[in-house]
Design a protein around this motif. Structure first.
Motif, PDB file in Angstrom:
ATOM      1  N   GLY A 116       2.596  26.244  23.934  1.00  0.00           N
ATOM      2  CA  GLY A 116       2.007  26.363  22.755  1.00  0.00           C
ATOM      3  C   GLY A 116       2.896  26.905  21.794  1.00  0.00           C
ATOM      4  O   GLY A 116       2.441  27.254  20.568  1.00  0.00           O
ATOM      5  N   LYS A 117       4.150  27.052  22.034  1.00  0.00           N
ATOM      6  CA  LYS A 117       5.192  27.781  20.990  1.00  0.00           C
ATOM      7  C   LYS A 117       6.290  26.716  20.631  1.00  0.00           C
ATOM      8  O   LYS A 117       6.529  25.789  21.649  1.00  0.00           O
ATOM      9  N   PRO A 118       6.919  26.643  19.623  1.00  0.00           N
ATOM     10  CA  PRO A 118       7.913  25.758  19.204  1.00  0.00           C
ATOM     11  C   PRO A 118       9.068  26.163  19.988  1.00  0.00           C
ATOM     12  O   PRO A 118       9.427  27.145  20.146  1.00  0.00           O
ATOM     13  N   PHE A 119      10.071  25.124  20.332  1.00  0.00           N
ATOM     14  CA  PHE A 119      11.296  25.380  21.000  1.00  0.00           C
ATOM     15  C   PHE A 119      12.517  24.486  20.396  1.00  0.00           C
ATOM     16  O   PHE A 119      12.115  23.396  20.145  1.00  0.00           O
ATOM     17  N   ASP A 120      13.690  24.920  20.610  1.00  0.00           N
ATOM     18  CA  ASP A 120      14.788  24.179  20.348  1.00  0.00           C
ATOM     19  C   ASP A 120      15.636  24.257  21.615  1.00  0.00           C
ATOM     20  O   ASP A 120      15.458  25.390  22.444  1.00  0.00           O
ATOM     21  N   LEU A 121      16.700  23.748  21.775  1.00  0.00           N
ATOM     22  CA  LEU A 121      17.592  23.763  23.078  1.00  0.00           C
ATOM     23  C   LEU A 121      19.062  24.388  22.590  1.00  0.00           C
ATOM     24  O   LEU A 121      19.553  23.564  21.573  1.00  0.00           O
ATOM     25  N   THR A 135      28.368  22.984  30.424  1.00  0.00           N
ATOM     26  CA  THR A 135      28.100  24.113  31.419  1.00  0.00           C
ATOM     27  C   THR A 135      26.936  24.754  31.468  1.00  0.00           C
ATOM     28  O   THR A 135      26.619  25.529  32.536  1.00  0.00           O
ATOM     29  N   ALA A 136      26.160  24.252  30.400  1.00  0.00           N
ATOM     30  CA  ALA A 136      24.800  25.271  30.605  1.00  0.00           C
ATOM     31  C   ALA A 136      23.831  24.415  29.385  1.00  0.00           C
ATOM     32  O   ALA A 136      24.313  23.977  28.414  1.00  0.00           O
ATOM     33  N   LEU A 137      22.425  24.466  29.780  1.00  0.00           N
ATOM     34  CA  LEU A 137      21.303  24.105  28.951  1.00  0.00           C
ATOM     35  C   LEU A 137      20.278  25.122  29.075  1.00  0.00           C
ATOM     36  O   LEU A 137      20.081  25.350  30.181  1.00  0.00           O
ATOM     37  N   PHE A 138      19.876  25.551  27.749  1.00  0.00           N
ATOM     38  CA  PHE A 138      18.886  26.354  27.898  1.00  0.00           C
ATOM     39  C   PHE A 138      17.819  26.463  26.635  1.00  0.00           C
ATOM     40  O   PHE A 138      18.217  25.585  25.749  1.00  0.00           O
ATOM     41  N   ALA A 139      16.848  26.934  26.767  1.00  0.00           N
ATOM     42  CA  ALA A 139      15.864  26.947  25.499  1.00  0.00           C
ATOM     43  C   ALA A 139      15.898  28.058  24.800  1.00  0.00           C
ATOM     44  O   ALA A 139      15.872  29.401  25.279  1.00  0.00           O
ATOM     45  N   GLY A 168       5.545  19.081  28.845  1.00  0.00           N
ATOM     46  CA  GLY A 168       5.007  17.828  29.386  1.00  0.00           C
ATOM     47  C   GLY A 168       5.903  17.034  30.113  1.00  0.00           C
ATOM     48  O   GLY A 168       5.847  15.784  30.237  1.00  0.00           O
ATOM     49  N   TYR A 169       7.276  17.402  30.243  1.00  0.00           N
ATOM     50  CA  TYR A 169       8.153  16.500  30.814  1.00  0.00           C
ATOM     51  C   TYR A 169       8.137  16.634  32.589  1.00  0.00           C
ATOM     52  O   TYR A 169       7.763  17.751  33.099  1.00  0.00           O
ATOM     53  N   SER A 170       8.176  15.486  33.185  1.00  0.00           N
ATOM     54  CA  SER A 170       8.223  15.418  34.548  1.00  0.00           C
ATOM     55  C   SER A 170       9.708  15.830  35.000  1.00  0.00           C
ATOM     56  O   SER A 170      10.479  15.943  34.303  1.00  0.00           O
ATOM     57  N   GLU A 171       9.538  15.978  36.314  1.00  0.00           N
ATOM     58  CA  GLU A 171      11.049  16.382  36.792  1.00  0.00           C
ATOM     59  C   GLU A 171      12.166  15.298  36.547  1.00  0.00           C
ATOM     60  O   GLU A 171      13.220  15.648  35.965  1.00  0.00           O
ATOM     61  N   SER A 172      11.853  14.100  36.602  1.00  0.00           N
ATOM     62  CA  SER A 172      12.681  12.997  36.339  1.00  0.00           C
ATOM     63  C   SER A 172      12.872  12.736  35.022  1.00  0.00           C
ATOM     64  O   SER A 172      14.122  12.479  34.663  1.00  0.00           O
ATOM     65  N   SER A 173      11.970  12.949  34.040  1.00  0.00           N
ATOM     66  CA  SER A 173      12.321  12.747  32.734  1.00  0.00           C
ATOM     67  C   SER A 173      13.074  14.206  32.239  1.00  0.00           C
ATOM     68  O   SER A 173      13.849  13.803  31.131  1.00  0.00           O
ATOM     69  N   ALA A 174      12.831  15.146  32.613  1.00  0.00           N
ATOM     70  CA  ALA A 174      13.550  16.442  32.577  1.00  0.00           C
ATOM     71  C   ALA A 174      15.128  16.222  32.943  1.00  0.00           C
ATOM     72  O   ALA A 174      16.162  16.490  32.175  1.00  0.00           O
ATOM     73  N   GLY A 175      15.410  15.571  33.938  1.00  0.00           N
ATOM     74  CA  GLY A 175      16.801  15.097  34.327  1.00  0.00           C
ATOM     75  C   GLY A 175      17.405  14.278  33.419  1.00  0.00           C
ATOM     76  O   GLY A 175      18.429  14.335  33.221  1.00  0.00           O
ATOM     77  N   ALA A 177      16.548  13.890  30.301  1.00  0.00           N
ATOM     78  CA  ALA A 177      16.928  14.696  29.069  1.00  0.00           C
ATOM     79  C   ALA A 177      18.092  15.522  29.258  1.00  0.00           C
ATOM     80  O   ALA A 177      19.154  15.505  28.477  1.00  0.00           O
ATOM     81  N   GLN A 178      18.286  16.158  30.454  1.00  0.00           N
ATOM     82  CA  GLN A 178      19.603  16.916  30.659  1.00  0.00           C
ATOM     83  C   GLN A 178      20.829  16.065  30.557  1.00  0.00           C
ATOM     84  O   GLN A 178      21.730  16.433  29.884  1.00  0.00           O
ATOM     85  N   ARG A 179      20.721  14.750  31.114  1.00  0.00           N
ATOM     86  CA  ARG A 179      21.954  13.912  31.129  1.00  0.00           C
ATOM     87  C   ARG A 179      22.150  13.457  29.722  1.00  0.00           C
ATOM     88  O   ARG A 179      23.318  13.490  29.142  1.00  0.00           O
ATOM     89  N   LYS A 180      21.272  13.238  28.912  1.00  0.00           N
ATOM     90  CA  LYS A 180      21.629  12.589  27.510  1.00  0.00           C
ATOM     91  C   LYS A 180      21.935  13.779  26.728  1.00  0.00           C
ATOM     92  O   LYS A 180      22.767  13.755  25.917  1.00  0.00           O
ATOM     93  N   LEU A 181      21.217  15.022  26.715  1.00  0.00           N
ATOM     94  CA  LEU A 181      21.807  15.954  25.943  1.00  0.00           C
ATOM     95  C   LEU A 181      23.456  16.320  26.341  1.00  0.00           C
ATOM     96  O   LEU A 181      23.898  16.901  25.318  1.00  0.00           O
TER      97      LEU A 181
END
Length: 254
Positions: A116-121, A135-139, A168-175, A177-181
């Motif tokens: 319910g809260k906005p985020f960026d990465l 080396t890292a990804l965090f929100a 709402g990201y699944s484990e595979s879609s989050a993975g 996203a991690q690669r693309k970022l």
């Protein structure tokens, strides 16, 4: 060892570099130098526009401009909240806030939410010899009612996977996203290298909109990562291990 990573303060210059790179251009929201004509143009195209200094850190002195209806605007952030401003009143207020310094206008992104809260990465990339590595990804999760998500503005740092799951990201879609970022971050490092030597670390602030698109809001060449220590200790150690190589960290960090 003396700190040996190049730093560029001007957001306008860094934005120009990214816009000049065909692989990065699709991820950069429209950004213009503040002026009367550019303000009118941006507000005619977007319902929300951000007003921010070209030089500055920590989300300070950033304001959010909302178009309420034709010819009526709301300003929130630095200098308090004002609603029902005419175009002339808005421009006069922003000009006063700028105080003669260079400010930017950037398209507002409708941020995705987690819990319910906005985020960026934050995408952290560092040099390993001549190669850029992620080396890292965090929100950064925003506090309700605040203009920005920054830690120093009441936001909180959170783990990447947990945040994406809450969005709402699944484990595979989050993975994926991690690669693309990571690709975007490393491409940014390569882009900066083509313009100037000496960069060793870059922290990208990346928005995810409600359609799942990525938008690079800013590239920080002296990025802060210390709040990550309490959230992801292994990522924090990885960053500091690289940072020791160019003098950002001195001595032993646990």
């Amino acid at each position: 060892m003396k700190y040996a990573s190049k730093s560029i303060a001007s957001k306008w210059r860094k934005t120009g570099w990214m816009l000049g790179d065909s692989s990065l251009r699709p991820f950069v929201p429209e950004t213009r130098l503040f002026g009367r004509a550019s303000l009118e143009a941006m507000l005619s195209r977007y319902a929300v526009v951000y007003f921010k200094p070209s030089r500055g850190t920590g989300g300070k002195k950033i304001s959010r401009i909302e178009r309420i209806k034709a010819g009526s605007y709301r300003l929130k952030g630095t200098g308090g909240n004002r609603s029902g401003l005419s175009a002339d009143e808005l421009y006069a207020r922003l000009k006063s806030l700028a105080g003669g310094k260079q400010y930017l206008l950037q398209r507002g992104i409708d941020l995705a939410h987690t819990g319910g809260k906005p985020f960026d990465l934050r995408v952290m990339v560092q040099k390993d010899g001549s190669q850029w590595v992620t080396t890292a990804l965090f929100a950064k999760i925003g506090k309700k009612g605040r203009v920005v998500t920054n830690y120093h503005s009441g936001g909180k740092v959170a783990g990447f996977k947990k945040t994406m799951k809450g969005a709402g990201y699944s484990e595979s879609s989050a993975g994926e996203a991690q690669r693309k970022l990571g690709q975007i971050g490393e491409a940014t490092g390569q882009c900066f290298d083509r313009h100037r030597d000496g960069f060793r670390e870059i922290g990208l602030d990346v928005a995810v909109d409600k359609a799942g698109r990525y938008w690079v809001l800013e590239a920080n060449t002296r990025p802060q990562y210390y709040p990550l220590k309490s959230v992801d200790r292994s990522a924090y150690r990885r960053i500091t291990d690289y940072a020791k190589k160019y003098g950002r960290v001195k001595g032993r960090r646990k």
